[in-house]
Write a protein that holds these residues in place. Structure first.
Motif, PDB file in Angstrom:
ATOM      1  N   ILE A  16      31.730  -6.824  40.108  1.00 39.19           N
ATOM      2  CA  ILE A  16      31.874  -7.500  38.818  1.00 39.19           C
ATOM      3  C   ILE A  16      31.427  -6.584  37.678  1.00 39.19           C
ATOM      4  N   HIS A  17      30.322  -5.902  37.865  1.00 35.76           N
ATOM      5  CA  HIS A  17      29.833  -4.992  36.830  1.00 35.76           C
ATOM      6  C   HIS A  17      30.838  -3.871  36.577  1.00 35.76           C
ATOM      7  N   ALA A  18      31.393  -3.315  37.645  1.00 38.20           N
ATOM      8  CA  ALA A  18      32.350  -2.217  37.498  1.00 38.20           C
ATOM      9  C   ALA A  18      33.599  -2.673  36.756  1.00 38.20           C
ATOM     10  N   ILE A  19      34.109  -3.832  37.145  1.00 36.40           N
ATOM     11  CA  ILE A  19      35.320  -4.357  36.491  1.00 36.40           C
ATOM     12  C   ILE A  19      35.030  -4.700  35.034  1.00 36.40           C
ATOM     13  N   LYS A  20      33.902  -5.348  34.798  1.00 37.74           N
ATOM     14  CA  LYS A  20      33.543  -5.757  33.435  1.00 37.74           C
ATOM     15  C   LYS A  20      33.462  -4.541  32.509  1.00 37.74           C
ATOM     16  N   GLU A  21      32.824  -3.500  32.957  1.00 44.69           N
ATOM     17  CA  GLU A  21      32.628  -2.327  32.098  1.00 44.69           C
ATOM     18  C   GLU A  21      33.925  -1.592  31.820  1.00 44.69           C
ATOM     19  N   ILE A  22      34.786  -1.489  32.829  1.00 46.90           N
ATOM     20  CA  ILE A  22      36.044  -0.785  32.583  1.00 46.90           C
ATOM     21  C   ILE A  22      36.969  -1.627  31.704  1.00 46.90           C
ATOM     22  N   PHE A  23      36.898  -2.950  31.832  1.00 50.22           N
ATOM     23  CA  PHE A  23      37.677  -3.824  30.948  1.00 50.22           C
ATOM     24  C   PHE A  23      37.149  -3.729  29.519  1.00 50.22           C
TER      25      PHE A  23
END
Length: 930
Positions: free
Chosen positions: A486-493
């Motif tokens: 979730i953190h990885a997706i959130k940051e790249i979004f």
């Protein structure tokens, strides 16, 4: 001599005619150039906050009359709260993902969506959404709605998407997100699953068939003496196309069932429905061989009508006697209740329909047919096999997709769900204890919807939206969602937007060295479904209220149409309770729908649609705003050309009141010319008393969101208290007295206070007109540059005088009766203008007491040249007007004397002044002193 030049006639540049369509855009420019909204926010820093959170309209085309209603209501509230001393920012928002935008983009591209590269389609969708957003933004500005238009919240913005991913992740962490096979609403036109909130019901004509299922194995439950070869269970269905998916027949364990012999065949039917089934299908004579409870039939096995498949009898409480046969055709692949009851029995879920609504090979000879086209072939097949007991058609309410308006089907597929069961109790508690619902019935409505709703299907099989942030291990096929992903997706979004999901490979999104927590494998694939758009907008409390420094969480108010109890109100509630344990709003205000003058729904086919752009072009936005305030919007709101014409007349009366007062304040300086309250005349104090009563009543109406009450209060004050009474009586004093006399300054003092209060209390509604008036008002030291920067009028309890009120209530009631006599005299040509009259009053009791108290001012009060008062009611001449409700008689005669050329009053003192023989003694004195 021209004595008109010695009169204090009204003088103002404030235009008589509104010409709102031309004037309003100039005021919009003024607000923009002077940055009035920004100044308002700056001066409110540190004050208590009031946050109305904007429910995002869908960015798809121009606004309609219902959208205009919604935005104007919000603007009225925000502007009132700002005047009241609150820090009340308005951050508008837009909902920009979803099917309608994707459909529009595909239409623009003219291609099959399955042939499009997802990034190309998403780029086209984004451009279309932002184009519509700009169109709507200009429409909203034109309505006079103030807000941070240059910095709205938009669901496609990266920072919003990142926060939404975080909300999803929090729900997943708590175990509320799961993937499961269920029978869900499915739109074959849109090729996607739908949630309950995306369903609307409309009339549909359907086939109605009765089908016989031959008995295979009675399991020893068939009554003695009945030949099993003749036995059939009879089901009824309005969806013949679902027959290929049948796996069982469901009966109610508590109902009584009968074995009914007809034409040498024996049918299983609910006892109470036998007569209806026989008559409906013209079956003729029948006899009931035996009866038993549904529980005793369980396990008997019948044969599918045209497939080599068993159809056992199962039990379900959802079976009723409302229609059909009491034996329910059960196809778990195409019905929610069917699915649930079949799961209890471990029955197979057969779903021979693809996403476009066409039968697959699993449907045998019907493969390739659409479900709609398959109805007749299925019926023919049943008839050919001798298993069609009867057929007809019915009209009934049927579920439709609220986007494309086509009928939907149930279709069992694997979808992602939010488990409402996991937090339902918390949601119901917060509905009851933490939120004020306006109107109060809104609480029951949303309570019942949340109490009864199934788990929320949050996945959609489309491209234009926020992806469901799930990875799958390519080795063990387990899905993966945890804090790391979730953190990885959130940051790249946050950096790149959600296009990154399609543009990047899994390993480019996930941290280096990430492995499957289930098996340790290092290769992954991404989920292809996107989130329900209601999850998008339902996350706004977290993505906006918590992220914008000028706002706060929870909001003080959500305000939308009554359909949002199943939409945004509910999706916001569910995401908030699931992640934060309580509602994202303190209060929810609901408005009805806009209908035409006869109460009919707006429809292009009927031709009764009214567009806000056309209303503004003809009348101006302030008339539209006045319409919003005039109606009790908590029910459905009517609008028509006749209603708008009536409102334009009401507006004209209010505007003319402003104009008249402004005209009489042309030489008034509020800083130097004001008269102390105790020096005002009684009629001035009466007017200020009424003003204070109006201010209090209007304040209460704003606080209670009862805008129609303030509309009627302001209208009556302008039309009756001011125009018909106070300002009418005032004319002689303000026109003919010495310009600087205490009498005239007293009148101007009262008029200025009325104007200063009235312009503020109407400003939230008549936002353009109030600003225009404000710019023409006499300038007082320290006065803000815009009416939007002023403060709500302070209470003046010292102006409330019960004795004065009682006295003048009686005086004005008597005046009303005298006015009737004057009107009669005017109709019969006894007089022309009221100043042509000499009035003789004959009164007794309270009426005489009231008139005697102002005997010297009666002529001014009645706007006549002369008045005499007698307490001998019986002495009134025979032709006098006699009141039916009062001890009062009125005789009207032409006034004696000569008409003064200056004040128009007939007086015996005209011709007595050598310098001004055409004037009465009063006017001659004034002119000399001038």
């Amino acid at each position: 001599m021209d004595y008109s030049k010695t009169l204090n006639l009204p003088q103002t540049e404030f235009p008589m005619r509104a010409n709102l369509p031309e004037r309003e855009p100039k005021l919009l420019e003024y607000w923009r150039d002077q940055q009035i909204y920004q100044k308002k926010n700056a001066q409110s820093q540190g004050k208590p906050k009031f946050v109305l959170h904007d429910g995002p309209p869908y960015a798809n085309g121009n606004i309609h009359i219902g959208t205009a209603l919604n935005k104007i209501l919000k603007d009225i509230i925000i502007k009132y709260k700002s005047l009241q001393g609150f820090d009340a920012p308005y951050v508008p928002g837009w909902d920009t993902h979803g099917l309608p935008i994707e459909h529009a983009a595909i239409k623009i591209l003219g291609l099959n969506r399955h042939q499009l590269n997802p990034l190309d389609l998403r780029r086209e969708c984004k451009q279309y959404a932002l184009k519509c957003l700009d169109m709507q933004r200009e429409d909203f500005k034109r309505l006079g709605v103030s807000g941070d238009w240059e910095n709205p919240y938009v669901t496609l913005y990266p920072e919003y998407e990142a926060k939404q991913i975080e909300v999803f992740g929090e729900m997943a962490k708590k175990g509320y997100i799961y993937k499961g096979l269920k029978s869900v609403y499915w739109c074959t036109s849109c090729e996607t699953a739908l949630a309950e909130a995306e369903i609307e019901y409309a009339e549909k004509k359907s086939h109605s068939i009765y089908v016989k299922f031959p008995l295979i194995d009675d399991k020893g439950n068939l009554p003695v003496g009945i030949d099993p070869k003749k036995v059939y269970a009879v089901i009824w269905t309005t969806t013949p196309w679902t027959m290929p998916a049948n796996v069982a027949i469901c009966v109610n364990p508590e109902l009584e069932y009968a074995w009914v012999e007809i034409n040498d065949e024996i049918y299983l039917l609910a006892s109470e429905l036998v007569e209806t089934v026989v008559k409906t299908n013209n079956l003729g004579d029948y006899s009931i061989l035996s009866t038993m409870k549904g529980a005793n039939i369980e396990g008997m096995i019948f044969s599918h009508p045209f497939f080599d498949r068993e159809s056992p009898i199962i039990l379900g409480d959802h079976v009723t006697l409302e229609a059909g046969t009491g034996c329910v055709h059960t196809a778990p692949g195409h019905g929610q209740e069917d699915f649930e009851v079949s799961m209890k029995y471990g029955l197979p879920v057969i779903n021979p329909v693809d996403p476009t609504g066409k039968f697959t090979a699993e449907a045998g000879k019907f493969a390739g047919l659409s479900v709609t086209d398959a109805n007749v072939p299925v019926i023919k097949e049943l008839a050919a096999l001798g298993l069609l007991l009867g057929k007809s058609s019915i009209k009934h309410q049927y579920a439709h997709c609220w986007r494309c308006k086509n009928p939907i089907i149930y279709r069992a597929t694997e979808q992602w769900f939010a488990s409402v069961d996991g937090f339902r109790t918390e949601a119901l508690n917060t509905i009851a204890n933490d939120v004020t619902w306006i109107p109060a019935w809104g609480e029951d409505r949303i309570h019942n919807m949340v109490a009864d709703r199934q788990d929320w299907c949050i996945s959609r099989q489309r491209v234009w939206g926020l992806p469901i942030p799930i990875f799958y291990c390519t080795k063990c096929n387990e899905h993966i969602i945890n804090d790391t992903t979730i953190h990885a997706i959130k940051e790249i979004f946050r950096r790149e937007g959600s296009d990154a999901w399609w543009a990047r490979k899994p390993e480019e999104i996930l941290p280096q060295g990430f492995t499957c927590p289930h098996c340790g494998h290092g290769e992954f694939r991404k989920e292809t479904d996107i989130m329900d758009v209601w999850f998008d907008s339902g996350s706004s409390h977290a993505a906006v209220l918590e992220q914008r420094s000028e706002l706060k969480w929870p909001a003080d108010l959500y305000l939308e149409g009554s359909d949002q109890h199943r939409g945004w109100f509910q999706s916001s509630l569910l995401t908030s309770v699931a992640t934060r344990g309580t509602a994202p709003y303190k209060a929810v205000l609901t408005h009805g729908f806009v209908v035409d003058g006869e109460g009919r729904k707006m429809s292009k086919s009927i031709g009764n649609t009214i567009y806000p752009q056309e209303v503004i072009k003809q009348y101006g936005a302030d008339i539209l705003r006045l319409w919003v305030a005039s109606a009790d919007y908590k029910a459905d709101i009517r609008i028509s050309n006749d209603i708008l014409k009536q409102l334009s007349e009401v507006y004209r009366k209010i505007r003319n009141t402003f104009r008249y007062i402004l005209g009489n304040l042309y030489d008034f300086n509020p800083d130097t010319d004001k008269v102390a309250y105790n020096q005002l005349l009684e009629i001035d104090r009466w007017a200020l008393m009424r003003l204070e009563q109006v201010r209090a009543k209007v304040t209460e109406a704003y606080d209670d969101y009862e805008f129609h009450l303030l509309y009627h209060t302001v209208h009556n004050f302008c039309a009756v208290d001011l125009s018909a009474i106070y300002l009418d009586i005032l004319k002689d004093r303000v026109y003919t007295a010495l310009p600087g006399s205490i009498e005239r300054r007293a009148a101007q003092t009262a008029m200025y206070e009325i104007l200063d209060t009235l312009v503020a209390v109407v400003a939230p509604v008549l936002t353009f007109t109030a600003e225009e008036v404000w710019q023409y008002m006499p300038k007082q030291q320290g006065r803000p540059e815009s009416v939007q920067l002023t403060s709500w009028p302070a209470a003046r309890p010292e102006h409330l005088d019960p004795a004065l009120e009682a006295k003048w209530d009686k005086i004005l009631a008597v005046r009303g009766e005298i006015t009737k006599a004057l009107e009669t005299a005017r109709r019969t040509k006894v007089i022309g203008h009221s100043l042509d009259a000499a009035v003789s009053l004959y009164a007794a009791g309270d009426e005489f007491t009231a008139l005697a108290a102002i005997k010297e001012d009666l002529a001014t009060l009645l706007i006549v040249s002369n008045v005499t008062l007698s307490d001998n009611l019986e002495s009134a001449p025979g032709e006098a007007y006699r009141s039916e409700s009062m001890q009062l008689a009125v005789a009207v005669a032409p006034a004696q004397g000569i008409k003064c050329e200056r004040c128009w009053i007939y007086s015996p003192t005209v011709n007595q002044d050598q310098d001004h023989p055409a004037l009465c003694q009063r006017c001659a004195t004034v002119v000399k002193n001038m």
